[in-house]
Write an enzyme that holds these catalytic residues in place. Sequence first.
Site, short mmCIF file in Angstrom:
data_model
loop_
_atom_site.label_atom_id
_atom_site.label_comp_id
_atom_site.label_asym_id
_atom_site.label_seq_id
_atom_site.Cartn_x
_atom_site.Cartn_y
_atom_site.Cartn_z
N CYS A 128 -1.88 9.22 3.00
CA CYS A 128 -1.71 8.79 1.61
C CYS A 128 -2.94 9.11 0.76
O CYS A 128 -2.86 9.15 -0.46
CB CYS A 128 -1.32 7.32 1.52
SG CYS A 128 -2.51 6.26 2.30
N GLU A 185 0.89 -1.16 0.00
CA GLU A 185 0.00 0.00 0.00
C GLU A 185 0.92 1.21 0.00
O GLU A 185 1.51 1.55 1.03
CB GLU A 185 -0.92 -0.06 1.23
CG GLU A 185 -2.18 0.76 1.04
CD GLU A 185 -1.96 2.22 1.32
OE1 GLU A 185 -1.67 2.97 0.37
OE2 GLU A 185 -2.06 2.61 2.48
#
Length: 476
Positions: A287, A253
Amino acid sequence: MNLLKNKAYINGEWVHAKTQSIFEVKNPRNGETLGTVPHMDASDAELAVEAASEAFKTWQDVTGEERARLLRKWAELVKENAEALAQILADETGKLDNEAKLEVVGLVTSIEFNAEEATRIQGEIPSSPLPGKKLLIERQPLGVVALISPWNFPLMLSLKKVATALAAGCTCVVKPPEDAPLSTLSAVQLAQDAGIPKGVINVVTCDRSNASQIGKIFCESKLVAGISFTGSTAIGKILYQQCGPHIKRISLELGGNFPFLVSNSANIDEAAQLGIQSKFFNCGQVCVSPNRFLVQEEVYDEFIDKFSEAIADIIPGEGLAPLINSTQFKRVCGIVEDAISKGANVIVGGQPAEDIGKLFYQPTLITEVTHEIQIYTEEVFGPVASVIKFKTEKEGVAMANDTEKGLGSYFFSQDVSQIFRVSRLLQNGVVWVNEGIFLPNKAPFGGVKESGIGREGSHHGIEDFTYIKFICIGSL
Ligand code: ADP
């Protein structure tokens, strides 16, 4: 109960590094030292992997119901100790108190969700194409998994991986981030108190200088079946390469470069308000933080007016956390300087907020951003928003997709057919339409392109910690 730990956790024991080496953890708000933790190396990581491997021999036979019971007990203890955990988390990251509390709540619900899912791991029994045979498709736990997490949501990201791995029937070794390892250690104490057996969760801590040797052990050890990493694309690529020769399962990720598309038909008040919430949450160190606000020409001026007014109201230290460390702080300063030197306009902010503390930066809005400017292609990971004007839907979508990253995007429109059309065209793992950051445990989260592989959350997240086995029973 004092939850603050100064040791790592291997095979059910709180331990120092073999070398006795330690490193300090500091509060980014004021630079004060909060404590020390072991500075471990590859040999400690090997011990942790061996412990997890030994524990898997019995943990793999523990039923989903029993794993769920242990996870629920852990969630209860996290809930009971939420205030203390949130304090440790806020101290080590500089997060605002409400942001730290929210992260602890997020962890509780994630453990609870994974507890439920642990009882629902299912196989399939397709009908046999030939008589006298039974076909079974089973999901089995991968085995030992190594979990590496970053500092922006250290508690949530480390332990959501742990809860998912345990739900799937795996045992694990966690490497928390060097900037903020304390909250993870505290929550693992609570997992121990909940009765999770020794060796099922292990934690190795180290500062940045030993992260690569520990990462290498994870990738190369025959005892580790899979890796789950959240962090930068640069480190994700290294781990992916290191796993290659061993054909090791890896879930990544990685960074994003979120576009925040605002079309002519959008509700601009809503877009500006959700833009603020999404952009400045955790000081932009997320993010899923919008990186490029792409706004269609008819509503551009209105959006800039409303957005910049709201940004000017955010007060560093009260409504905005500091950056995590001096490296990140310098990065953000560099990104703004780069934009100014290449002709961008600073509408709000654009400077450090040094009167509040060394690592604080003013909430900033930059316009006239072109492809040549760093912030267009690079995730800023700080409180800096850039706005770019586009003319047609086609151009907006092309700009949104004009990046190596494909984690996700935001899209604002009141036109139903446009919503369906554009959502499909965006090359992302997540699309939020007329919505800010919202990631319930039911949502599978992950990217495409260089933003990663695999998904976290939902049953898909658990499946990433399992492998499929086909069993055929003949002569029936
Ligand atoms: P961030 O910029 O958020 O710190 P990184 O990708 O640099 O993101 O770091 C995320 C996590 O990866 C941290 O726990 C860090 O210690 C760890 N890490 C850094 N380098 C390596 C490496 N070579 N192998 C394994 N883990 C690493």
